[in-house]
Design an enzyme around this catalytic site. Structure first.
Site, PDB file in Angstrom:
ATOM      1  N   GLY A 176       0.792  -1.232   0.000  1.00 12.57           N
ATOM      2  CA  GLY A 176       0.000   0.000   0.000  1.00 12.57           C
ATOM      3  C   GLY A 176       0.823   1.279   0.000  1.00 12.57           C
ATOM      4  N   ARG A 225      -4.399   0.184  -7.468  1.00  9.69           N
ATOM      5  CA  ARG A 225      -3.249   0.868  -6.849  1.00  9.69           C
ATOM      6  C   ARG A 225      -2.705   1.953  -7.770  1.00  9.69           C
ATOM      7  NH1 ARG A 225      -1.845  -2.141  -2.291  1.00  9.69           N
ATOM      8  NH2 ARG A 225      -2.009  -4.396  -2.456  1.00  9.69           N
ATOM      9  N   ASP A 243       0.431   3.431   4.133  1.00 10.70           N
ATOM     10  CA  ASP A 243      -0.565   4.178   3.361  1.00 10.70           C
ATOM     11  C   ASP A 243      -1.665   4.726   4.244  1.00 10.70           C
ATOM     12  OD1 ASP A 243      -1.561   1.619   3.909  1.00 10.70           O
ATOM     13  OD2 ASP A 243      -2.225   1.201   1.875  1.00 10.70           O
ATOM     14  N   ASP A 272      -5.387  -0.415  -2.358  1.00  7.24           N
ATOM     15  CA  ASP A 272      -6.030  -1.385  -3.237  1.00  7.24           C
ATOM     16  C   ASP A 272      -7.365  -1.863  -2.705  1.00  7.24           C
ATOM     17  OD1 ASP A 272      -4.774  -2.855  -1.002  1.00  7.24           O
ATOM     18  OD2 ASP A 272      -5.479  -4.631  -2.073  1.00  7.24           O
ATOM     19  N   ASP A 331      -5.754   2.529  10.009  1.00  7.87           N
ATOM     20  CA  ASP A 331      -7.163   2.152  10.145  1.00  7.87           C
ATOM     21  C   ASP A 331      -7.371   1.570  11.542  1.00  7.87           C
ATOM     22  OD1 ASP A 331      -9.790   1.452   9.691  1.00  7.87           O
ATOM     23  OD2 ASP A 331      -9.369  -0.138   8.272  1.00  7.87           O
TER      24      ASP A 331
END
Ligand code: IMP
Ligand code: MG
Length: 192
Positions: free
Chosen positions: A55, A176, A111, A170, A114
């Site tokens: 990522g 990506r 990236d 992705d 979360d």
């Protein structure tokens, strides 16, 4: 625009501007720390950037070119969303970390923050080696309650709780290459 993308959340220029700011900021923070320790910035060889694949691939490629610093670059693979699932199932290392992090100033790049499990895992493993400092840098931080509370030192953008793709992110290893951060159409499958 790739047909499956419903709308853009963050466009190319905004990403480029922010990545440039972040690169310069991070480089200047690390440089200040090296100088305070009496290390020469160019000769120290003490800055280690660890980028979490896949990522962070595109973000890292752009970020490092905005960091006027001598640094080593290593890639590690951590899986957290196996297959096509958008639900976090925890994190597992799929490769080994560099072994020479003792006394280094380490920057971990991902990236998106979360649930926090991916960065928490890498952060803990890096710290086991006794680095001089560890910083965490993410392009995106999702505004959700975290499973593990990992503090990120550098954050590109805060985003709402939506599943995003592009600029390295992705869905099922697709999208990506989309140059912006966007949200998929529900028909593309990531509406979970
Ligand atoms: P965490 O361990 O739950 O913090 O998840 C971090 C990893 O999950 C990131 O490195 C991403 O690869 C992936 N991820 C989390 N949210 C998204 C998203 O909205 N789109 C794409 N990948 C995501
Ligand atoms: Mg990922």
């Amino acid at each position: 625009m790739i047909r499956d993308i419903e709308r853009t959340l963050i466009g190319r220029e905004a990403i480029a501007r922010r990545v440039r700011e972040m690169g310069l900021q991070i480089a200047s923070d690390i440089e200040r720390e090296l100088l305070a320790e009496g290390s020469s910035v160019d000769e120290s060889g003490r800055v280690s950037l660890i980028s979490i694949m896949t990522g962070a691939l595109i973000f890292t490629a752009d970020l490092v070119r905005e960091m006027p610093l001598k640094l080593s670059l290593d890639l590690v693979t951590v899986s957290s969303y196996p297959g096509a699932s958008t639900m976090s199932k925890g994190a597992a290392m799929r490769s080994v970390l560099p072994k020479n992090l003792k006394g280094k100033h380490v920057l971990i790049v991902d990236d998106i923050l979360d649930s926090g499990q991916t960065l928490d895992l890498v952060d803990r493993l890096v710290k086991e080696q006794g680095p001089a400092s560890v910083r965490i840098c993410v392009l995106l931080r999702k505004l959700v309650p975290r499973v593990v509370d990992v503090p990120a030192h550098y954050i590109g953008f805060d985003i709402p709780n939506e599943f995003v793709v592009g600029y390295g992110l992705d869905y099922d290893n697709y999208y990506r290459n989309h140059p912006e951060i966007g949200v998929l159409k529900p028909s593309a499958g990531a509406g979970a």
